[in-house]
Design a protein around this motif. Sequence first.
Motif, PDB file in Angstrom:
ATOM      1  N   GLU A  22     -23.390   5.306  16.952  1.00 42.14           N
ATOM      2  CA  GLU A  22     -24.328   5.753  15.915  1.00 42.14           C
ATOM      3  C   GLU A  22     -24.853   7.141  16.239  1.00 42.14           C
ATOM      4  O   GLU A  22     -25.282   7.402  17.362  1.00 42.14           O
ATOM      5  N   ASP A  23     -24.813   8.012  15.239  1.00 40.33           N
ATOM      6  CA  ASP A  23     -25.448   9.328  15.354  1.00 40.33           C
ATOM      7  C   ASP A  23     -26.850   9.198  14.769  1.00 40.33           C
ATOM      8  O   ASP A  23     -27.029   9.145  13.545  1.00 40.33           O
ATOM      9  N   ILE A  24     -27.860   9.125  15.650  1.00 43.06           N
ATOM     10  CA  ILE A  24     -29.242   8.908  15.192  1.00 43.06           C
ATOM     11  C   ILE A  24     -30.129  10.128  15.412  1.00 43.06           C
ATOM     12  O   ILE A  24     -31.342  10.046  15.206  1.00 43.06           O
ATOM     13  N   ALA A  25     -29.538  11.245  15.838  1.00 44.86           N
ATOM     14  CA  ALA A  25     -30.339  12.465  15.957  1.00 44.86           C
ATOM     15  C   ALA A  25     -30.823  12.912  14.584  1.00 44.86           C
ATOM     16  O   ALA A  25     -31.884  13.525  14.447  1.00 44.86           O
ATOM     17  N   THR A  26     -30.044  12.587  13.568  1.00 43.04           N
ATOM     18  CA  THR A  26     -30.439  12.788  12.180  1.00 43.04           C
ATOM     19  C   THR A  26     -30.236  11.468  11.460  1.00 43.04           C
ATOM     20  O   THR A  26     -29.207  10.816  11.637  1.00 43.04           O
ATOM     21  N   LEU A  27     -31.210  11.074  10.661  1.00 44.64           N
ATOM     22  CA  LEU A  27     -31.115   9.832   9.908  1.00 44.64           C
ATOM     23  C   LEU A  27     -31.087  10.123   8.412  1.00 44.64           C
ATOM     24  O   LEU A  27     -31.609  11.140   7.948  1.00 44.64           O
ATOM     25  N   LYS A  28     -30.478   9.233   7.690  1.00 50.41           N
ATOM     26  CA  LYS A  28     -30.475   9.298   6.235  1.00 50.41           C
ATOM     27  C   LYS A  28     -31.431   8.240   5.695  1.00 50.41           C
ATOM     28  O   LYS A  28     -31.551   7.152   6.269  1.00 50.41           O
ATOM     29  N   VAL A  29     -32.092   8.565   4.603  1.00 50.28           N
ATOM     30  CA  VAL A  29     -33.023   7.638   3.959  1.00 50.28           C
ATOM     31  C   VAL A  29     -32.475   7.333   2.571  1.00 50.28           C
ATOM     32  O   VAL A  29     -32.410   8.225   1.713  1.00 50.28           O
ATOM     33  N   VAL A  60     -42.785   0.847  12.221  1.00 47.63           N
ATOM     34  CA  VAL A  60     -42.305   1.003  13.589  1.00 47.63           C
ATOM     35  C   VAL A  60     -43.133   2.060  14.320  1.00 47.63           C
ATOM     36  O   VAL A  60     -43.420   1.931  15.510  1.00 47.63           O
ATOM     37  N   VAL A  61     -43.496   3.137  13.601  1.00 47.50           N
ATOM     38  CA  VAL A  61     -44.344   4.192  14.167  1.00 47.50           C
ATOM     39  C   VAL A  61     -45.577   4.272  13.275  1.00 47.50           C
ATOM     40  O   VAL A  61     -45.652   5.100  12.367  1.00 47.50           O
ATOM     41  N   ALA A  62     -46.531   3.417  13.520  1.00 43.76           N
ATOM     42  CA  ALA A  62     -47.711   3.320  12.656  1.00 43.76           C
ATOM     43  C   ALA A  62     -48.534   4.593  12.721  1.00 43.76           C
ATOM     44  O   ALA A  62     -48.747   5.170  13.787  1.00 43.76           O
ATOM     45  N   GLY A  63     -48.974   5.055  11.544  1.00 42.88           N
ATOM     46  CA  GLY A  63     -49.846   6.208  11.465  1.00 42.88           C
ATOM     47  C   GLY A  63     -49.149   7.552  11.537  1.00 42.88           C
ATOM     48  O   GLY A  63     -49.809   8.581  11.477  1.00 42.88           O
ATOM     49  N   GLU A  64     -47.821   7.579  11.651  1.00 40.96           N
ATOM     50  CA  GLU A  64     -47.095   8.849  11.749  1.00 40.96           C
ATOM     51  C   GLU A  64     -46.221   9.019  10.515  1.00 40.96           C
ATOM     52  O   GLU A  64     -45.614   8.067  10.023  1.00 40.96           O
ATOM     53  N   THR A  65     -46.182  10.255  10.029  1.00 41.12           N
ATOM     54  CA  THR A  65     -45.405  10.581   8.835  1.00 41.12           C
ATOM     55  C   THR A  65     -44.316  11.579   9.198  1.00 41.12           C
ATOM     56  O   THR A  65     -44.563  12.530   9.944  1.00 41.12           O
ATOM     57  N   PHE A  66     -43.112  11.375   8.645  1.00 40.03           N
ATOM     58  CA  PHE A  66     -41.971  12.235   8.908  1.00 40.03           C
ATOM     59  C   PHE A  66     -41.570  12.949   7.624  1.00 40.03           C
ATOM     60  O   PHE A  66     -41.647  12.378   6.536  1.00 40.03           O
ATOM     61  N   VAL A 115     -31.780   4.832 -10.005  1.00 39.03           N
ATOM     62  CA  VAL A 115     -30.848   5.806  -9.455  1.00 39.03           C
ATOM     63  C   VAL A 115     -31.033   5.855  -7.938  1.00 39.03           C
ATOM     64  O   VAL A 115     -32.149   5.790  -7.435  1.00 39.03           O
ATOM     65  N   LEU A 116     -29.917   5.961  -7.217  1.00 40.54           N
ATOM     66  CA  LEU A 116     -29.942   5.986  -5.760  1.00 40.54           C
ATOM     67  C   LEU A 116     -30.043   7.423  -5.267  1.00 40.54           C
ATOM     68  O   LEU A 116     -29.297   8.300  -5.724  1.00 40.54           O
ATOM     69  N   LEU A 117     -30.963   7.667  -4.334  1.00 37.47           N
ATOM     70  CA  LEU A 117     -31.133   8.971  -3.722  1.00 37.47           C
ATOM     71  C   LEU A 117     -30.939   8.848  -2.221  1.00 37.47           C
ATOM     72  O   LEU A 117     -31.229   7.801  -1.626  1.00 37.47           O
ATOM     73  N   ARG A 118     -30.465   9.924  -1.607  1.00 40.46           N
ATOM     74  CA  ARG A 118     -30.299   9.962  -0.154  1.00 40.46           C
ATOM     75  C   ARG A 118     -30.944  11.226   0.380  1.00 40.46           C
ATOM     76  O   ARG A 118     -30.688  12.330  -0.118  1.00 40.46           O
ATOM     77  N   ALA A 119     -31.805  11.056   1.385  1.00 41.13           N
ATOM     78  CA  ALA A 119     -32.494  12.180   2.010  1.00 41.13           C
ATOM     79  C   ALA A 119     -32.113  12.248   3.480  1.00 41.13           C
ATOM     80  O   ALA A 119     -31.629  11.274   4.060  1.00 41.13           O
ATOM     81  N   SER A 120     -32.347  13.417   4.086  1.00 40.11           N
ATOM     82  CA  SER A 120     -32.031  13.640   5.494  1.00 40.11           C
ATOM     83  C   SER A 120     -33.325  13.796   6.278  1.00 40.11           C
ATOM     84  O   SER A 120     -34.247  14.493   5.848  1.00 40.11           O
ATOM     85  N   LEU A 121     -33.380  13.151   7.451  1.00 38.87           N
ATOM     86  CA  LEU A 121     -34.591  13.108   8.263  1.00 38.87           C
ATOM     87  C   LEU A 121     -34.258  13.467   9.705  1.00 38.87           C
ATOM     88  O   LEU A 121     -33.340  12.884  10.295  1.00 38.87           O
ATOM     89  N   ASP A 122     -34.978  14.449  10.264  1.00 36.50           N
ATOM     90  CA  ASP A 122     -34.774  14.835  11.654  1.00 36.50           C
ATOM     91  C   ASP A 122     -35.363  13.759  12.571  1.00 36.50           C
ATOM     92  O   ASP A 122     -36.529  13.400  12.462  1.00 36.50           O
ATOM     93  N   ASN A 123     -34.525  13.248  13.489  1.00 34.15           N
ATOM     94  CA  ASN A 123     -34.954  12.182  14.391  1.00 34.15           C
ATOM     95  C   ASN A 123     -34.583  12.524  15.835  1.00 34.15           C
ATOM     96  O   ASN A 123     -34.130  11.663  16.588  1.00 34.15           O
ATOM     97  N   ALA A 124     -34.792  13.808  16.195  1.00 27.30           N
ATOM     98  CA  ALA A 124     -34.420  14.243  17.542  1.00 27.30           C
ATOM     99  C   ALA A 124     -35.172  13.469  18.616  1.00 27.30           C
ATOM    100  O   ALA A 124     -34.640  13.227  19.710  1.00 27.30           O
ATOM    101  N   ALA A 125     -36.405  13.060  18.329  1.00 25.73           N
ATOM    102  CA  ALA A 125     -37.197  12.294  19.304  1.00 25.73           C
ATOM    103  C   ALA A 125     -36.783  10.822  19.365  1.00 25.73           C
ATOM    104  O   ALA A 125     -37.263  10.089  20.235  1.00 25.73           O
ATOM    105  N   ARG A 126     -35.935  10.393  18.431  1.00 23.91           N
ATOM    106  CA  ARG A 126     -35.416   9.021  18.393  1.00 23.91           C
ATOM    107  C   ARG A 126     -36.526   7.981  18.285  1.00 23.91           C
ATOM    108  O   ARG A 126     -36.464   6.904  18.884  1.00 23.91           O
ATOM    109  N   LYS A 127     -37.559   8.297  17.511  1.00 24.62           N
ATOM    110  CA  LYS A 127     -38.624   7.328  17.299  1.00 24.62           C
ATOM    111  C   LYS A 127     -38.229   6.270  16.276  1.00 24.62           C
ATOM    112  O   LYS A 127     -38.767   5.163  16.280  1.00 24.62           O
ATOM    113  N   LEU A 128     -37.307   6.621  15.378  1.00 25.07           N
ATOM    114  CA  LEU A 128     -36.866   5.695  14.345  1.00 25.07           C
ATOM    115  C   LEU A 128     -35.426   5.261  14.614  1.00 25.07           C
ATOM    116  O   LEU A 128     -34.681   5.962  15.309  1.00 25.07           O
ATOM    117  N   ARG A 129     -35.035   4.148  14.043  1.00 30.43           N
ATOM    118  CA  ARG A 129     -33.694   3.617  14.241  1.00 30.43           C
ATOM    119  C   ARG A 129     -33.081   3.230  12.899  1.00 30.43           C
ATOM    120  O   ARG A 129     -33.815   2.892  11.943  1.00 30.43           O
TER     121      ARG A 129
END
Length: 371
Positions: free
Chosen positions: A204-211, A235-241, A259-273
Motif C-alpha cells: 500500500e502506498d499511504i504517503a498520499t491517500l485518496k478520499v 481515528v485522529v480526534a480533533g484534527e482536520t486534514f 455523483v462520486l468524487l475523489r480527492a487527494s490527501l497528504d498523509n506523510a505523517a501516516r496518521k490515517l490509514r
Amino acid sequence: MSSRRSVVLVCALGLAVIGAYAWHANRAPQTAKPVAAGLAAPALPAQSGPVAVEVAQVRTVSLANDVSAVGTLVSNESVVLRPEVSGRILAIRFQDGQAVKRGAVLIEFDAAVQRAELQQARAGLSLAESNFTRSEDLFARKFVSQSGLDTARSQLEVARAAVALAQARYERMQIRAPFDGVLGIRNVSPGDFVKDGEALVNLEDIATLKVDFRLPELYLGRIRPGQALEVSSDVVAGETFTARVEAIDPLVDASGRAVLLRASLDNAARKLRPGVFARVRLILEERPSVLVVPEESLVPAPGGVQLVYQVADGKALRTEVRTGMRRGGVVEVVSGLEADALVVTAGQLKLRDGAPVSVVLPAAVAAGRPG
C-alpha cells in the motif's frame, strides 16, 4: 292507625314546604357582591428599572458555502502481490509492515532451472556472435556469399532473443515492489509451494491517500476539480486534514442519484490509514465579508420569523432579520442589521420593544442584577 296517618301527613307537608322553598331560591336573581371600599383588582408588577441584558456585537467574518458528506480513505496505490508462475519459495526479503522502495526484491523462488536456461542461452549467443563475426570477415574477402552472411546474422538474432526469453523467465522467479509503499502481513513462508496467482502479500502506498465520497446530483453545477475540502476522522480526534478534489465521476449513480468524487490527501505523517471512515466538508465558495450574530441572540416568532433585540441609546429595539447559514455557534444575517450593531444575547424574555436596558456581565444577568 289514626296516629300513623297523622305522622305521614306531617312528613308530606314538610317535604312540600322544603321543595317550594328550594324552587323559590333557585329562581331568585344572582347579584354580585360589592367590592369592598379601597380594594382593586391585582395588577402586574411595574418595571422597577432597566432590564439587565447581555449583548454581543454584529461581526464581519469570512464564511464559506460548503456541503458535508461521509467518505472512505483509499490508498494512493494498492496491490496484492501474486506470482506469475508456480514455484517453491526460496527466501522472503522483507518484514511484515516494512516500508520498501520501488524495485526492491521481496520474495525469491527457487530458480535453478531458469538460471541454467539463462546460462545456456548466453552460451548460444556467444557462439552466434563469433560465427557472425567470422562470416563478416569471410564475406569481405569474398569467401562467403551474401546468403551465408544473412544466415549468420539471423542466427545471431535468434540467440539474442533466446537470452532475452531466458532472462525474463529467470526474473519472474523474483517478486519486486512495483512502487514505494508499506507491506502488509504475508500469507506464506519460505519453503511453501505456491501456484501462479496465489496471494502473497499486499503493498500500500499511504504517503498520499485518496478520499472517495458522494454528493447529491443537485451539486453537479457547483463542483469542480481543484476545490478544497476538509477531512476529519475519529481515528485522529480533533484534527482536520486538507485535501483537493482530483476527479469527478462522469456517471451519476442512477439508484442513489449521487455523483462520486475523489480527492487527494497528504498523509506523510501516516496518521490515517486506508479503509478508515472519514467526514468530508467540501468548500463550494468562499465569501470574505459576511455579517454574523451569536445563535442565542435569535428569538423565534410565529410564521417562521426571526427576531433580535438591538440595543441603541439604552433601549431594546425589536428587529426582524433574515438569516442564512449557521456555522460554529454563529448565524449569518442576510438583512436587518448593520455591522458593529449590538444585539441582546441573554435576557430577551424580559424585554419588550423600546424597553430600557442595562448592559451587564453574564454573571449579573444570571443573578438578575442590573449593572
